[in-house]
Design a protein around this motif. Structure first.
Motif, PDB file in Angstrom:
ATOM      1  N   SER A  87       0.857  -1.180   0.000  1.00  0.00           N
ATOM      2  CA  SER A  87       0.000   0.000   0.000  1.00  0.00           C
ATOM      3  C   SER A  87       0.885   1.219   0.000  1.00  0.00           C
ATOM      4  O   SER A  87       2.031   1.158   0.435  1.00  0.00           O
ATOM      5  CB  SER A  87      -0.858   0.061   1.261  1.00  0.00           C
TER       6      SER A  87
ATOM      7  N   ASP B 137     -12.435 -10.018  -9.973  1.00  0.00           N
ATOM      8  CA  ASP B 137     -12.680 -10.625  -8.655  1.00  0.00           C
ATOM      9  C   ASP B 137     -12.432 -12.126  -8.701  1.00  0.00           C
ATOM     10  O   ASP B 137     -11.811 -12.695  -7.802  1.00  0.00           O
ATOM     11  CB  ASP B 137     -14.125 -10.372  -8.207  1.00  0.00           C
ATOM     12  N   TYR B 146      -5.025 -10.342  -2.874  1.00  0.00           N
ATOM     13  CA  TYR B 146      -5.847  -9.335  -2.227  1.00  0.00           C
ATOM     14  C   TYR B 146      -5.658  -8.007  -2.935  1.00  0.00           C
ATOM     15  O   TYR B 146      -4.556  -7.658  -3.323  1.00  0.00           O
ATOM     16  CB  TYR B 146      -5.400  -9.223  -0.764  1.00  0.00           C
ATOM     17  N   GLU B 148      -7.534  -3.766  -3.029  1.00  0.00           N
ATOM     18  CA  GLU B 148      -8.515  -2.862  -2.427  1.00  0.00           C
ATOM     19  C   GLU B 148      -8.278  -1.446  -2.922  1.00  0.00           C
ATOM     20  O   GLU B 148      -7.140  -1.024  -3.079  1.00  0.00           O
ATOM     21  CB  GLU B 148      -8.329  -2.908  -0.901  1.00  0.00           C
ATOM     22  N   LYS B 149      -9.373  -0.728  -3.153  1.00  0.00           N
ATOM     23  CA  LYS B 149      -9.276   0.684  -3.516  1.00  0.00           C
ATOM     24  C   LYS B 149      -8.941   1.521  -2.292  1.00  0.00           C
ATOM     25  O   LYS B 149      -9.472   1.261  -1.218  1.00  0.00           O
ATOM     26  CB  LYS B 149     -10.640   1.159  -4.006  1.00  0.00           C
ATOM     27  N   TYR B 159      -8.476   7.778  -6.605  1.00  0.00           N
ATOM     28  CA  TYR B 159      -8.114   6.618  -5.784  1.00  0.00           C
ATOM     29  C   TYR B 159      -6.844   5.948  -6.285  1.00  0.00           C
ATOM     30  O   TYR B 159      -6.407   6.156  -7.407  1.00  0.00           O
ATOM     31  CB  TYR B 159      -9.260   5.596  -5.740  1.00  0.00           C
ATOM     32  N   MET B 161      -4.640   1.943  -5.507  1.00  0.00           N
ATOM     33  CA  MET B 161      -4.950   0.561  -5.118  1.00  0.00           C
ATOM     34  C   MET B 161      -3.877   0.009  -4.186  1.00  0.00           C
ATOM     35  O   MET B 161      -2.689   0.219  -4.404  1.00  0.00           O
ATOM     36  CB  MET B 161      -4.981  -0.348  -6.362  1.00  0.00           C
ATOM     37  N   SER B 162      -4.339  -0.725  -3.177  1.00  0.00           N
ATOM     38  CA  SER B 162      -3.431  -1.580  -2.417  1.00  0.00           C
ATOM     39  C   SER B 162      -3.576  -2.965  -3.028  1.00  0.00           C
ATOM     40  O   SER B 162      -4.682  -3.350  -3.395  1.00  0.00           O
ATOM     41  CB  SER B 162      -3.861  -1.647  -0.951  1.00  0.00           C
ATOM     42  N   HIS B 163      -2.484  -3.677  -3.164  1.00  0.00           N
ATOM     43  CA  HIS B 163      -2.609  -5.000  -3.791  1.00  0.00           C
ATOM     44  C   HIS B 163      -1.463  -5.916  -3.434  1.00  0.00           C
ATOM     45  O   HIS B 163      -0.382  -5.461  -3.063  1.00  0.00           O
ATOM     46  CB  HIS B 163      -2.690  -4.851  -5.313  1.00  0.00           C
TER      47      HIS B 163
END
Lengths: 154, 199
Positions: A87, B137, B146, B148-149, B159, B161-163
């Motif tokens: 992140s 997905d 995994y 997530e925005k 935005y 992204m974490s990934h």
């Protein structure tokens, strides 16, 4: 009279020094190995890297930076948790102790260049200014390397 | 009454046994994931950066180096792609046996055209894959990854992204072989990969 003249002289000498923050710790900041990767157009953010060394006797605080290349320039820190999820988030103010070097390097931190005003082209460079809490500013020319560059050597 | 009590105790016994078994199984599975012996298969149906629909079948018989990311990613993704380009370079004449795949976790912004810009710039034979949110997905589930925005005002679209940032290796049979954590130098990946390919 002689005393007044001397004060005046001192004030004259001091004024520019104060104005440019010459007595402040940021005067002892040395920036090395700055580099960045070429961008693809202007629609996606760019990133720049460098080492910021505090060669002085007192701690300095890097509070931000700016460049005419991007509308918003921020230092972002990348963290990877134990599941391997990476992140990024703004790093905030960065305190650099005397003698310390902060590496703004891939996977650790990067200067995030958002809303590029022009493409970053390989072989060119762009100006970046580092701002410190004592009011000092350190200008850095950042060379643009190829898009697959892995470090300051390319 | 006694029968009822006996039955109740038997049920309690079964429940306890099931619980212990589940706990041990979970541990066993976690350990397998850890040491890479869990034989999961790469499964996906996505659109490549040239607009072609691709599945794992298209790459059968070759090793796959799979990385997840997004085209707006300024640090982790270009860094990994640069590492992959260096690995491909280092493979020399063995390079055709390995297919690097960059799978987008950001279907909203990453159209095949956006992916094409990115892949062509790296010039390392990397195939960029993107899809609908549903396909993305499903791909994420199949690879156990995994994403997530995360809101970020100044980023395009507001935005980032974490990934999952590992680089995954799948064998010619599509089975998971191993992964490298983000930041592993290209030289180490190359040495590992050559060893896996020759064994």
């Amino acid at each position: 009279m002689r005393h007044a003249a001397r004060s005046m002289l001192a004030a004259l000498l001091l004024a520019p020094a104060l104005a440019t923050g010459a007595w402040a710790g940021s005067d002892d900041v040395v920036v090395e190995n700055a580099w960045s990767r070429a961008s693809i157009g202007t629609s996606r953010p760019g990133a720049a890297y460098m080492e910021v060394r505090n060669a002085g006797e007192e701690a300095v605080t890097l509070t931000g930076l700016q460049s005419d290349l991007a509308m918003v320039s921020e230092i972002h820190r990348v963290t990877t948790d134990d599941r391997g999820v990476s992140s990024m988030a703004p790093a905030g103010a960065i305190v650099i102790a005397p003698g310390e070097t902060v590496a703004i390097a891939p996977g650790v931190m990067h200067v995030m260049l958002m809303q590029l005003q022009r493409p970053m082209r390989e072989g060119e460079s762009f100006p970046l200014t580092l701002n410190f809490s004592d009011g000092g500013e350190v200008p850095v020319p950042v060379p643009v390397l190829g898009i697959a560059a892995r470090g300051p050597e390319g | 009454m006694r029968t009822v009590r006996t039955v109740a105790w038997v049920l309690v016994g079964i429940a306890a046994f099931a619980l212990v078994w589940l706990l041990l199984w979970a541990d066993y599975r976690a350990a397998q994931v850890e040491d890479g012996s869990l034989g999961f298969q790469a499964v996906f149906e996505l659109t490549d950066h040239q607009g072609m629909i691709r599945t794992q079948e298209d790459f059968a018989g070759r090793w796959m180096l799979v990385f997840f990311g997004f085209a707006n990613c300024p640090d982790v993704c270009p860094t990994t792609l640069a590492e992959i380009a260096a690995v491909m370079d280092g493979l020399g004449e063995d390079a055709p046996m390995v297919q690097p795949l960059f799978i987008s976790v950001d279907p909203e912004r990453d159209t095949p055209a956006a992916m094409a810009d990115f892949m062509q710039a790296f010039d390392a034979g990397i195939v960029g894959l993107t899809g609908t949110p549903e396909q993305t997905d499903r791909t994420g589930d199949s690879f156990h990854i995994y994403f997530e925005k995360v809101e970020q005002a100044a980023a395009p679209g507001g935005y980032t992204m974490s990934h999952s940032s590992q680089l995954f290796l799948f064998g010619p049979d599509g089975a998971y072989v191993k992964s490298w954590t983000y930041g592993t130098p290209a030289e180490d990946i190359l040495a590992d990969l050559k060893q896996k390919m020759s064994s």
